[in-house]
Scaffold this motif. Structure first.
Motif, PDB file in Angstrom:
ATOM      1  N   ASP A 166      37.994  32.076 127.644  1.00 20.78           N
ATOM      2  CA  ASP A 166      38.162  31.274 126.431  1.00 20.78           C
ATOM      3  C   ASP A 166      37.390  29.969 126.633  1.00 20.78           C
ATOM      4  O   ASP A 166      37.785  29.127 127.453  1.00 20.78           O
ATOM      5  CB  ASP A 166      39.646  30.981 126.182  1.00 20.78           C
ATOM      6  CG  ASP A 166      40.448  32.245 125.908  1.00 20.78           C
ATOM      7  OD1 ASP A 166      39.892  33.179 125.313  1.00 20.78           O
ATOM      8  OD2 ASP A 166      41.637  32.281 126.300  1.00 20.78           O
ATOM      9  N   TRP A 167      36.296  29.799 125.885  1.00 25.57           N
ATOM     10  CA  TRP A 167      35.405  28.657 126.096  1.00 25.57           C
ATOM     11  C   TRP A 167      35.791  27.474 125.217  1.00 25.57           C
ATOM     12  O   TRP A 167      36.363  27.637 124.140  1.00 25.57           O
ATOM     13  CB  TRP A 167      33.956  29.058 125.817  1.00 25.57           C
ATOM     14  CG  TRP A 167      33.427  30.046 126.811  1.00 25.57           C
ATOM     15  CD1 TRP A 167      33.292  31.393 126.642  1.00 25.57           C
ATOM     16  CD2 TRP A 167      32.994  29.764 128.145  1.00 25.57           C
ATOM     17  NE1 TRP A 167      32.796  31.966 127.788  1.00 25.57           N
ATOM     18  CE2 TRP A 167      32.603  30.999 128.723  1.00 25.57           C
ATOM     19  CE3 TRP A 167      32.892  28.595 128.905  1.00 25.57           C
ATOM     20  CZ2 TRP A 167      32.117  31.093 130.024  1.00 25.57           C
ATOM     21  CZ3 TRP A 167      32.411  28.686 130.205  1.00 25.57           C
ATOM     22  CH2 TRP A 167      32.029  29.921 130.749  1.00 25.57           C
ATOM     23  N   ALA A 168      35.442  26.287 125.681  1.00 27.48           N
ATOM     24  CA  ALA A 168      35.750  25.057 124.951  1.00 27.48           C
ATOM     25  C   ALA A 168      34.916  24.942 123.684  1.00 27.48           C
ATOM     26  O   ALA A 168      33.745  25.329 123.647  1.00 27.48           O
ATOM     27  CB  ALA A 168      35.504  23.842 125.842  1.00 27.48           C
ATOM     28  N   THR A 169      35.536  24.398 122.651  1.00 30.36           N
ATOM     29  CA  THR A 169      34.840  23.986 121.438  1.00 30.36           C
ATOM     30  C   THR A 169      34.746  22.464 121.475  1.00 30.36           C
ATOM     31  O   THR A 169      35.768  21.771 121.483  1.00 30.36           O
ATOM     32  CB  THR A 169      35.606  24.432 120.181  1.00 30.36           C
ATOM     33  OG1 THR A 169      35.702  25.864 120.172  1.00 30.36           O
ATOM     34  CG2 THR A 169      34.890  23.969 118.921  1.00 30.36           C
ATOM     35  N   TRP A 170      33.514  21.945 121.534  1.00 28.87           N
ATOM     36  CA  TRP A 170      33.307  20.506 121.700  1.00 28.87           C
ATOM     37  C   TRP A 170      33.121  19.838 120.343  1.00 28.87           C
ATOM     38  O   TRP A 170      32.473  20.379 119.454  1.00 28.87           O
ATOM     39  CB  TRP A 170      32.097  20.248 122.590  1.00 28.87           C
ATOM     40  CG  TRP A 170      32.283  20.765 123.982  1.00 28.87           C
ATOM     41  CD1 TRP A 170      31.928  21.997 124.453  1.00 28.87           C
ATOM     42  CD2 TRP A 170      32.907  20.086 125.070  1.00 28.87           C
ATOM     43  NE1 TRP A 170      32.283  22.128 125.771  1.00 28.87           N
ATOM     44  CE2 TRP A 170      32.881  20.970 126.176  1.00 28.87           C
ATOM     45  CE3 TRP A 170      33.474  18.822 125.219  1.00 28.87           C
ATOM     46  CZ2 TRP A 170      33.411  20.620 127.417  1.00 28.87           C
ATOM     47  CZ3 TRP A 170      33.996  18.468 126.454  1.00 28.87           C
ATOM     48  CH2 TRP A 170      33.962  19.358 127.535  1.00 28.87           C
ATOM     49  N   SER A 171      33.678  18.614 120.220  1.00 31.19           N
ATOM     50  CA  SER A 171      33.632  17.957 118.912  1.00 31.19           C
ATOM     51  C   SER A 171      33.159  16.511 118.971  1.00 31.19           C
ATOM     52  O   SER A 171      32.299  16.106 118.198  1.00 31.19           O
ATOM     53  CB  SER A 171      35.016  18.015 118.257  1.00 31.19           C
ATOM     54  OG  SER A 171      36.002  17.491 119.132  1.00 31.19           O
ATOM     55  N   ASN A 172      33.683  15.720 119.879  1.00 32.92           N
ATOM     56  CA  ASN A 172      33.393  14.281 119.880  1.00 32.92           C
ATOM     57  C   ASN A 172      32.600  13.878 121.121  1.00 32.92           C
ATOM     58  O   ASN A 172      33.017  14.142 122.250  1.00 32.92           O
ATOM     59  CB  ASN A 172      34.701  13.479 119.827  1.00 32.92           C
ATOM     60  CG  ASN A 172      35.484  13.750 118.559  1.00 32.92           C
ATOM     61  OD1 ASN A 172      34.933  13.722 117.471  1.00 32.92           O
ATOM     62  ND2 ASN A 172      36.777  14.025 118.706  1.00 32.92           N
ATOM     63  N   PHE A 173      31.465  13.214 120.882  1.00 35.16           N
ATOM     64  CA  PHE A 173      30.626  12.703 121.965  1.00 35.16           C
ATOM     65  C   PHE A 173      30.407  11.209 121.721  1.00 35.16           C
ATOM     66  O   PHE A 173      29.942  10.820 120.650  1.00 35.16           O
ATOM     67  CB  PHE A 173      29.283  13.430 122.002  1.00 35.16           C
ATOM     68  CG  PHE A 173      29.393  14.894 122.333  1.00 35.16           C
ATOM     69  CD1 PHE A 173      29.267  15.342 123.635  1.00 35.16           C
ATOM     70  CD2 PHE A 173      29.636  15.823 121.331  1.00 35.16           C
ATOM     71  CE1 PHE A 173      29.376  16.690 123.940  1.00 35.16           C
ATOM     72  CE2 PHE A 173      29.742  17.171 121.621  1.00 35.16           C
ATOM     73  CZ  PHE A 173      29.613  17.607 122.934  1.00 35.16           C
ATOM     74  N   SER A 174      30.759  10.399 122.714  1.00 34.55           N
ATOM     75  CA  SER A 174      30.659   8.945 122.514  1.00 34.55           C
ATOM     76  C   SER A 174      30.084   8.253 123.744  1.00 34.55           C
ATOM     77  O   SER A 174      30.703   7.373 124.328  1.00 34.55           O
ATOM     78  CB  SER A 174      32.033   8.358 122.176  1.00 34.55           C
ATOM     79  OG  SER A 174      32.976   8.677 123.190  1.00 34.55           O
ATOM     80  N   GLY A 175      28.912   8.687 124.157  1.00 33.79           N
ATOM     81  CA  GLY A 175      28.234   8.019 125.264  1.00 33.79           C
ATOM     82  C   GLY A 175      28.707   8.462 126.625  1.00 33.79           C
ATOM     83  O   GLY A 175      28.079   9.300 127.274  1.00 33.79           O
ATOM     84  N   LEU A 176      29.826   7.895 127.079  1.00 37.66           N
ATOM     85  CA  LEU A 176      30.343   8.210 128.407  1.00 37.66           C
ATOM     86  C   LEU A 176      31.491   9.214 128.367  1.00 37.66           C
ATOM     87  O   LEU A 176      32.083   9.517 129.408  1.00 37.66           O
ATOM     88  CB  LEU A 176      30.831   6.929 129.110  1.00 37.66           C
ATOM     89  CG  LEU A 176      29.811   5.808 129.292  1.00 37.66           C
ATOM     90  CD1 LEU A 176      30.468   4.599 129.954  1.00 37.66           C
ATOM     91  CD2 LEU A 176      28.621   6.279 130.118  1.00 37.66           C
ATOM     92  N   LYS A 177      31.795   9.731 127.173  1.00 39.03           N
ATOM     93  CA  LYS A 177      32.972  10.587 127.039  1.00 39.03           C
ATOM     94  C   LYS A 177      32.751  11.648 125.970  1.00 39.03           C
ATOM     95  O   LYS A 177      32.078  11.411 124.972  1.00 39.03           O
ATOM     96  CB  LYS A 177      34.193   9.727 126.678  1.00 39.03           C
ATOM     97  CG  LYS A 177      35.503  10.469 126.564  1.00 39.03           C
ATOM     98  CD  LYS A 177      36.636   9.491 126.250  1.00 39.03           C
ATOM     99  CE  LYS A 177      37.974  10.184 126.127  1.00 39.03           C
ATOM    100  NZ  LYS A 177      39.076   9.218 125.824  1.00 39.03           N
ATOM    101  N   ALA A 178      33.317  12.820 126.206  1.00 34.15           N
ATOM    102  CA  ALA A 178      33.311  13.888 125.207  1.00 34.15           C
ATOM    103  C   ALA A 178      34.652  14.600 125.257  1.00 34.15           C
ATOM    104  O   ALA A 178      35.305  14.655 126.310  1.00 34.15           O
ATOM    105  CB  ALA A 178      32.183  14.881 125.469  1.00 34.15           C
ATOM    106  N   THR A 179      35.078  15.113 124.125  1.00 32.92           N
ATOM    107  CA  THR A 179      36.340  15.842 124.071  1.00 32.92           C
ATOM    108  C   THR A 179      36.130  17.199 123.420  1.00 32.92           C
ATOM    109  O   THR A 179      35.248  17.380 122.580  1.00 32.92           O
ATOM    110  CB  THR A 179      37.417  15.069 123.289  1.00 32.92           C
ATOM    111  OG1 THR A 179      36.936  14.801 121.968  1.00 32.92           O
ATOM    112  CG2 THR A 179      37.762  13.771 123.985  1.00 32.92           C
ATOM    113  N   GLY A 180      36.947  18.131 123.821  1.00 28.23           N
ATOM    114  CA  GLY A 180      36.894  19.469 123.256  1.00 28.23           C
ATOM    115  C   GLY A 180      38.263  20.108 123.333  1.00 28.23           C
ATOM    116  O   GLY A 180      39.234  19.492 123.785  1.00 28.23           O
ATOM    117  N   SER A 181      38.341  21.350 122.892  1.00 22.59           N
ATOM    118  CA  SER A 181      39.607  22.073 122.947  1.00 22.59           C
ATOM    119  C   SER A 181      39.337  23.530 123.297  1.00 22.59           C
ATOM    120  O   SER A 181      38.280  24.076 122.983  1.00 22.59           O
ATOM    121  CB  SER A 181      40.356  21.973 121.614  1.00 22.59           C
ATOM    122  OG  SER A 181      39.603  22.567 120.572  1.00 22.59           O
TER     123      SER A 181
END
Length: 214
Positions: free
Chosen positions: A35-50
């Motif tokens: 089950d692979w991550a779905t990435w959404s937010n990228f802000s320079g030094l940080k990214a989040t996914g689920s």
């Protein structure tokens, strides 16, 4: 038929039917599913996914001491076609390991996870750039897409390399330490689906009982 021979018959039928049922109902590829991550937010030094891990939503956060961005797809995704289970070709982090020596990227999950998986695409470069990574946890290789050197269970080097590795055990975070800046590497994280349930069905006859696993 004696009691002993009846028990022996039950055991043999159970083994035969269990094996055939498992082969019939559990595709081989399912053992390689991720089950692979779905990435959404990228802000320079940080990214989040689920990650939707068998219906359980797990958040994943990538932080680094250098800036990174994203690409709308995995570079040279066809390199992973030989992996037994499909890998989605969607937006993933794009990192250049630009800090050089002392670069650190930490991946943390919203809960303790089991056997997290890391995909690396285009680590290093075909011009001879050797990009070495070391990890805070030991890994095993799930897939070698070429141009990789696996030094030990904590480090590896890519020269335009492609790989999927897994970190056995239960973790909240895994740190990736880098040394060599390059054009860019795509990375993404995944989790193995939860173990499948096994149901036992009993069919009784006059002198025997058949137990079928499915």
């Amino acid at each position: 038929m004696t009691k002993r021979s009846t028990l022996f018959t039950i055991l043999i039928i159970f083994i035969i039917n269990s094996v055939s049922a498992i082969k019939a109902n559990i595709p081989f590829d399912a053992c390689n599913n991720i089950d692979w991550a779905t990435w959404s937010n990228f802000s320079g030094l940080k990214a989040t996914g689920s990650i939707n891990n068998g219906g359980d939503n797990v958040s994943v956060t990538m932080t680094s001491n250098f800036s990174f961005s994203s690409t709308p797809q995995i570079y040279n995704h066809v390199k992973f076609n030989a992996y037994p289970s499909p890998i989605p070709n969607t937006t993933v982090p794009r990192t250049t390991w630009s800090a050089g020596a002392g670069g650190t990227t930490e991946m943390c999950f919203s809960k303790t996870v089991t056997n997290p998986v890391l995909l690396l695409a285009s680590l290093g470069a075909s011009d001879g750039t050797r990009s070495k990574l070391t990890f805070s946890k030991p890994y095993v290789v799930l897939f070698d897409g070429g141009n990789m050197e696996f030094h030990d269970s904590y480090s590896l080097t890519g020269i335009e390399g492609f790989a999927i590795i897994m970190f056995p055990g239960d973790f909240d975070c895994v740190a990736v330490n880098s040394t060599t800046p390059e054009n860019y590497t795509n990375i993404t994280w995944g989790l193995r689906p939860p173990p499948f349930p096994i149901n036992i069905t009993e069919t009784k006859g006059c002198n025997e009982a058949t137990l079928t696993a499915s």
